[in-house]
Design a protein around this motif. Sequence first.
Motif, PDB file in Angstrom:
ATOM      1  N   PRO A   8     -72.951  13.193-105.036  1.00 49.03           N
ATOM      2  CA  PRO A   8     -71.869  13.137-106.030  1.00 49.03           C
ATOM      3  C   PRO A   8     -70.997  11.911-105.772  1.00 49.03           C
ATOM      4  O   PRO A   8     -70.631  11.635-104.630  1.00 49.03           O
ATOM      5  N   VAL A   9     -70.678  11.164-106.832  1.00 52.63           N
ATOM      6  CA  VAL A   9     -69.994   9.878-106.682  1.00 52.63           C
ATOM      7  C   VAL A   9     -68.697   9.886-107.470  1.00 52.63           C
ATOM      8  O   VAL A   9     -68.662  10.284-108.642  1.00 52.63           O
ATOM      9  N   TYR A  10     -67.634   9.408-106.832  1.00 49.49           N
ATOM     10  CA  TYR A  10     -66.366   9.170-107.511  1.00 49.49           C
ATOM     11  C   TYR A  10     -66.103   7.678-107.502  1.00 49.49           C
ATOM     12  O   TYR A  10     -66.201   7.026-106.457  1.00 49.49           O
ATOM     13  N   PHE A  32     -71.910  10.391-111.251  1.00 50.76           N
ATOM     14  CA  PHE A  32     -70.460  10.240-111.317  1.00 50.76           C
ATOM     15  C   PHE A  32     -69.795  11.570-111.688  1.00 50.76           C
ATOM     16  O   PHE A  32     -70.084  12.161-112.731  1.00 50.76           O
ATOM     17  N   VAL A  33     -68.867  11.990-110.841  1.00 57.99           N
ATOM     18  CA  VAL A  33     -68.109  13.217-111.105  1.00 57.99           C
ATOM     19  C   VAL A  33     -66.718  12.917-111.638  1.00 57.99           C
ATOM     20  O   VAL A  33     -65.987  13.825-112.046  1.00 57.99           O
ATOM     21  N   HIS A  38     -68.968  20.976-115.221  1.00 57.52           N
ATOM     22  CA  HIS A  38     -67.520  20.847-115.305  1.00 57.52           C
ATOM     23  C   HIS A  38     -67.168  19.581-116.082  1.00 57.52           C
ATOM     24  O   HIS A  38     -67.915  18.597-116.046  1.00 57.52           O
ATOM     25  N   PRO A  39     -66.031  19.575-116.766  1.00 57.79           N
ATOM     26  CA  PRO A  39     -65.609  18.336-117.435  1.00 57.79           C
ATOM     27  C   PRO A  39     -65.425  17.206-116.430  1.00 57.79           C
ATOM     28  O   PRO A  39     -65.179  17.438-115.241  1.00 57.79           O
ATOM     29  N   ARG A  40     -65.541  15.993-116.921  1.00 56.50           N
ATOM     30  CA  ARG A  40     -65.240  14.820-116.100  1.00 56.50           C
ATOM     31  C   ARG A  40     -63.962  14.181-116.617  1.00 56.50           C
ATOM     32  O   ARG A  40     -63.663  14.237-117.808  1.00 56.50           O
ATOM     33  N   ILE A  41     -63.219  13.579-115.703  1.00 60.18           N
ATOM     34  CA  ILE A  41     -61.888  13.067-116.017  1.00 60.18           C
ATOM     35  C   ILE A  41     -61.825  11.590-115.662  1.00 60.18           C
ATOM     36  O   ILE A  41     -62.215  11.187-114.560  1.00 60.18           O
TER      37      ILE A  41
END
Length: 391
Positions: free
Chosen positions: A295-297, A338-339, A173-176
């Motif tokens: 998964p890291v934000y 990083f997501v 998926h794209p990352r933002i």
Amino acid sequence: MVLKSIIQLVIYSVVVFAHQVPLGDTVEQPETWLSKYGPQIDQPFSGPLSFSHLPYSRCLEDESAQFDIAVLGMPFDTGTSYRPGARFGPYAIRSGSRRQREARGYSLAWANNPYEQGSQILDCGDVPVIPFDNVLAVDQMQVAYSTLLDRPMASHQSVWAKGAQLAKDGREHPRIVTLGGDHTIVLPILRALNKVYGPVSVIHFDAHLDTWNGYPGTVSEQSRITHGTFFYVANEEGLVSNSSIHAGIRCKLMGLGDIANDESVGFHFITSDDIDDYGVPAIIKRIRERVGDTPVYLSLDIDVIDPGLAPATGTPEAGGWTSRELKRIIRGLAGLNFVGADIVEVAPVYDQAEITGTAAADLVHDFLSMFMSQSPPIPHALPGTWPRDEL
């Protein structure tokens, strides 16, 4: 009368003869800008305002717009408890990025140019957040983020293979990178990310915990959701893993009960003073060990930086980190899963000479390099630099 006609005919003949072009000659055309000077480039101080002069698209309405990484503004600030103004944060950060551009994006510290790593990066504009209804605004931000998160990747070949392993549906998926806005924007972001990745670990750079369960006067469900309570609500909704961590904490507390509550929400914390007692490498090590392979934000409140260096924020706290220290810590986190990432609480009305907007824009550039890196960069051994001893 005949004489007058003859005179007029003679004058006409002279005029026509004077303007006749000899055979073989051509009329000289005026020189155009393109033929003389070339393309109409944007100077650092000119052109449409997009992040680092990136291509710009209204991605929420243009469903043909594709990207691997999107820069998205969320101009929301009606969740603040003190000074408002972060709705102008996306503008300030883009303005602070004007001296940055794709053609000159190489960083010695990162040893890369994020725009030359094979990923399509696009400025997707701002979410048109309603400023009069927080329930509606939060939903708008969640729908906008989900819309871009579900967009097909622009690159036909894999640019982030680990992303497919982390996602529930098994695809990349794209990352933002989100430009806030006050910190409330992270709640709708975490709700959107949860649909794709499940609960995520949060690395939270901030002077404040943001895990309180409400402010005095809270009388409705929506009034519980502010820039200081969104993590508490996110924990209630199962959006945050019990492996999250704050960094740069130095705010005043009600007492040690705030720390106990914070731990129950899933966070450990690093104080701003820890950088003096333990140093940058130890802080990096602790953060990496805390979030592990989850998964890291990454969420960064600009007030983690000392207000002497970044004054344009809603709730400034003395005694923060320098921008250089923060940038070194971020470089040490490269290679984590990083997501997504954000930078929030930039309120330019309190700025001086754009120093906060410029710092924020430089940190966004770091985020892009961080997304592209598989591990922390190794310092160059370049001619003229300090010799490095091999240990």
